[in-house]
Scaffold this motif. Structure first.
Motif, mmCIF file in Angstrom:
data_model
loop_
_atom_site.group_PDB
_atom_site.id
_atom_site.type_symbol
_atom_site.label_atom_id
_atom_site.label_comp_id
_atom_site.label_asym_id
_atom_site.label_seq_id
_atom_site.Cartn_x
_atom_site.Cartn_y
_atom_site.Cartn_z
ATOM 1 N N ARG A 48 -66.359 -15.894 -27.478
ATOM 2 C CA ARG A 48 -66.962 -17.222 -27.337
ATOM 3 C C ARG A 48 -65.929 -18.274 -26.928
ATOM 4 O O ARG A 48 -66.160 -19.074 -26.017
ATOM 5 N N ARG A 49 -64.784 -18.261 -27.582
ATOM 6 C CA ARG A 49 -63.787 -19.313 -27.354
ATOM 7 C C ARG A 49 -62.975 -19.111 -26.084
ATOM 8 O O ARG A 49 -62.584 -20.076 -25.430
ATOM 9 N N HIS A 50 -62.704 -17.858 -25.751
ATOM 10 C CA HIS A 50 -61.791 -17.581 -24.643
ATOM 11 C C HIS A 50 -62.449 -16.836 -23.478
ATOM 12 O O HIS A 50 -61.775 -16.522 -22.500
ATOM 13 N N GLY A 51 -63.722 -16.553 -23.591
ATOM 14 C CA GLY A 51 -64.424 -15.896 -22.496
ATOM 15 C C GLY A 51 -64.018 -14.455 -22.276
ATOM 16 O O GLY A 51 -64.123 -13.942 -21.151
ATOM 17 N N ILE A 52 -63.534 -13.779 -23.327
ATOM 18 C CA ILE A 52 -63.086 -12.392 -23.202
ATOM 19 C C ILE A 52 -64.176 -11.537 -22.556
ATOM 20 O O ILE A 52 -65.334 -11.588 -22.945
ATOM 21 N N ARG A 53 -63.772 -10.746 -21.569
ATOM 22 C CA ARG A 53 -64.716 -9.866 -20.873
ATOM 23 C C ARG A 53 -64.373 -8.389 -21.050
ATOM 24 O O ARG A 53 -65.221 -7.527 -20.844
ATOM 25 N N SER A 54 -63.113 -8.106 -21.406
ATOM 26 C CA SER A 54 -62.684 -6.710 -21.563
ATOM 27 C C SER A 54 -61.773 -6.586 -22.778
ATOM 28 O O SER A 54 -61.065 -7.532 -23.144
ATOM 29 N N VAL A 55 -61.789 -5.402 -23.381
ATOM 30 C CA VAL A 55 -60.925 -5.083 -24.516
ATOM 31 C C VAL A 55 -60.180 -3.798 -24.213
ATOM 32 O O VAL A 55 -60.790 -2.809 -23.779
ATOM 33 N N ILE A 56 -58.868 -3.804 -24.424
ATOM 34 C CA ILE A 56 -58.082 -2.569 -24.332
ATOM 35 C C ILE A 56 -57.593 -2.231 -25.727
ATOM 36 O O ILE A 56 -56.822 -2.994 -26.344
ATOM 37 N N ASN A 57 -58.044 -1.091 -26.225
ATOM 38 C CA ASN A 57 -57.676 -0.617 -27.551
ATOM 39 C C ASN A 57 -56.444 0.277 -27.416
ATOM 40 O O ASN A 57 -56.530 1.390 -26.890
ATOM 41 N N LEU A 58 -55.310 -0.196 -27.906
ATOM 42 C CA LEU A 58 -54.046 0.520 -27.763
ATOM 43 C C LEU A 58 -53.846 1.576 -28.853
ATOM 44 O O LEU A 58 -52.832 2.270 -28.863
ATOM 45 N N ARG A 59 -54.821 1.698 -29.752
ATOM 46 C CA ARG A 59 -54.784 2.741 -30.774
ATOM 47 C C ARG A 59 -55.437 4.024 -30.264
ATOM 48 O O ARG A 59 -55.183 5.104 -30.792
ATOM 49 N N GLY A 60 -56.316 3.890 -29.282
ATOM 50 C CA GLY A 60 -57.084 5.025 -28.810
ATOM 51 C C GLY A 60 -58.305 5.252 -29.689
ATOM 52 O O GLY A 60 -58.493 4.598 -30.717
ATOM 53 N N HIS A 61 -59.148 6.165 -29.262
ATOM 54 C CA HIS A 61 -60.385 6.447 -29.989
ATOM 55 C C HIS A 61 -60.070 7.201 -31.266
ATOM 56 O O HIS A 61 -59.464 8.268 -31.235
ATOM 57 N N ARG A 62 -60.526 6.665 -32.406
ATOM 58 C CA ARG A 62 -60.295 7.290 -33.717
ATOM 59 C C ARG A 62 -61.644 7.495 -34.383
ATOM 60 O O ARG A 62 -62.233 6.547 -34.917
ATOM 61 N N GLU A 63 -62.125 8.718 -34.361
ATOM 62 C CA GLU A 63 -63.478 9.014 -34.805
ATOM 63 C C GLU A 63 -63.701 8.737 -36.282
ATOM 64 O O GLU A 63 -64.816 8.436 -36.703
ATOM 65 N N THR A 64 -62.651 8.830 -37.105
ATOM 66 C CA THR A 64 -62.825 8.624 -38.538
ATOM 67 C C THR A 64 -62.399 7.226 -38.987
ATOM 68 O O THR A 64 -62.320 6.963 -40.186
ATOM 69 N N CYS A 65 -62.133 6.342 -38.055
ATOM 70 C CA CYS A 65 -61.657 4.990 -38.379
ATOM 71 C C CYS A 65 -62.819 4.007 -38.323
ATOM 72 O O CYS A 65 -63.429 3.809 -37.264
ATOM 73 N N GLY A 66 -63.095 3.351 -39.447
ATOM 74 C CA GLY A 66 -64.179 2.386 -39.491
ATOM 75 C C GLY A 66 -63.968 1.210 -38.565
ATOM 76 O O GLY A 66 -64.913 0.719 -37.936
ATOM 77 N N ARG A 75 -55.316 -4.025 -13.664
ATOM 78 C CA ARG A 75 -55.694 -4.420 -12.299
ATOM 79 C C ARG A 75 -57.168 -4.168 -11.982
ATOM 80 O O ARG A 75 -57.646 -4.624 -10.949
ATOM 81 N N SER A 76 -57.856 -3.476 -12.875
ATOM 82 C CA SER A 76 -59.248 -3.141 -12.570
ATOM 83 C C SER A 76 -60.268 -3.765 -13.519
ATOM 84 O O SER A 76 -61.422 -3.963 -13.130
ATOM 85 N N LEU A 77 -59.852 -4.072 -14.744
ATOM 86 C CA LEU A 77 -60.808 -4.609 -15.705
ATOM 87 C C LEU A 77 -61.081 -6.094 -15.452
ATOM 88 O O LEU A 77 -60.193 -6.834 -15.020
ATOM 89 N N PRO A 78 -62.291 -6.546 -15.748
ATOM 90 C CA PRO A 78 -62.579 -7.973 -15.620
ATOM 91 C C PRO A 78 -61.803 -8.791 -16.648
ATOM 92 O O PRO A 78 -61.683 -8.386 -17.810
ATOM 93 N N GLU A 79 -61.272 -9.903 -16.199
ATOM 94 C CA GLU A 79 -60.516 -10.793 -17.071
ATOM 95 C C GLU A 79 -61.402 -11.936 -17.561
ATOM 96 O O GLU A 79 -62.416 -12.246 -16.928
ATOM 97 N N PRO A 80 -61.024 -12.541 -18.668
ATOM 98 C CA PRO A 80 -59.864 -12.311 -19.524
ATOM 99 C C PRO A 80 -59.976 -11.007 -20.331
ATOM 100 O O PRO A 80 -61.067 -10.551 -20.651
ATOM 101 N N ILE A 81 -58.800 -10.464 -20.651
ATOM 102 C CA ILE A 81 -58.698 -9.205 -21.388
ATOM 103 C C ILE A 81 -58.072 -9.470 -22.754
ATOM 104 O O ILE A 81 -57.145 -10.280 -22.876
ATOM 105 N N LEU A 82 -58.572 -8.781 -23.761
ATOM 106 C CA LEU A 82 -57.943 -8.792 -25.080
ATOM 107 C C LEU A 82 -57.310 -7.429 -25.314
ATOM 108 O O LEU A 82 -57.984 -6.398 -25.182
#
Length: 209
Positions: free
Chosen positions: A46-64, A104-111
């Protein structure tokens, strides 16, 4: 309820309610934080118009926290991408190249976020600066004590990564050329020595991933 309990108490998200560890890497383009809870992600969008998220932890199936973040991103209509890194290991070349491709490919802004927003997020923020043509010192500044990064610990290998590029930069080599032709993660790993007390603190007390 099980997902929330896992996030708050197993993944320590309870600590991330008062400590947001938010940062502006480049206004209107890239922002950084620790792993956001659903309402924190919604507020950032809402505040920054974020359009994309990059998760640097990777997919963790057992992580809430992982499950809650993905669900909220989908609800908000955000692009969600995974690009895992290690906080205490030499950055892998293939993962760095994919991160650059995502930038270079994801829509900005990115978190960008990891768990604590200190180490992997600092690395990724620094890489952003480098592909924008900024210098190694600017990149390395994203790995700061202000965000919880401890350079004397095993996490300091990320500082060593930027220091290695700084030597090439002094020879006039741009970052992506260095990454493609000279960067040697095995040599970086072999040459780095953390301080034992600092390593114990980050590994056993802070439990950095």
């Amino acid at each position: 309820m099980t997902t929330w309990l896992n996030s708050l108490f197993v993944d320590h998200a309870l600590l991330r309610i008062p400590w947001r560890n938010w940062g502006v890497v480049e206004s209107g383009r890239l922002y950084r934080s620790n792993h956001p809870l659903p309402w924190q992600l919604a507020e950032a969008a809402r505040r920054h118009g974020i359009r994309s998220v990059i998760n640097l932890r990777g997919h963790r199936e057992t992580c809430g926290s992982d499950a809650l973040g993905r669900e909220e991103a989908a609800k908000l209509g955000l692009v969600h991408a995974d690009q895992p890194f290690e906080s205490r290991g030499a950055p892998h070349k293939d993962r760095l190249l994919r991160l650059i491709q995502l930038y270079r490919s994801l829509p900005e802004p990115i978190l960008i976020h990891c768990k604590s927003g200190a180490d992997r997020t600092g690395l990724a923020a620094g890489v952003w600066h480098l592909i924008q043509g900024r210098d190694a010192a600017t990149a390395a500044a994203e790995l700061s004590l202000r965000h919880g990064h401890i350079s004397a610990a095993r996490t300091g290998i990320l500082d060593a990564f930027f220091a290695a590029y700084a030597e090439a930069e002094a020879r006039g080599l741009d970052f992506e050329t260095w990454l493609a032709t000279e960067y040697d993660e095995n040599a970086l790993r072999a040459g780095f020595r953390p301080q034992p007390v600092a390593a114990w603190f980050t590994d056993k007390v802070l439990r950095r991933e």
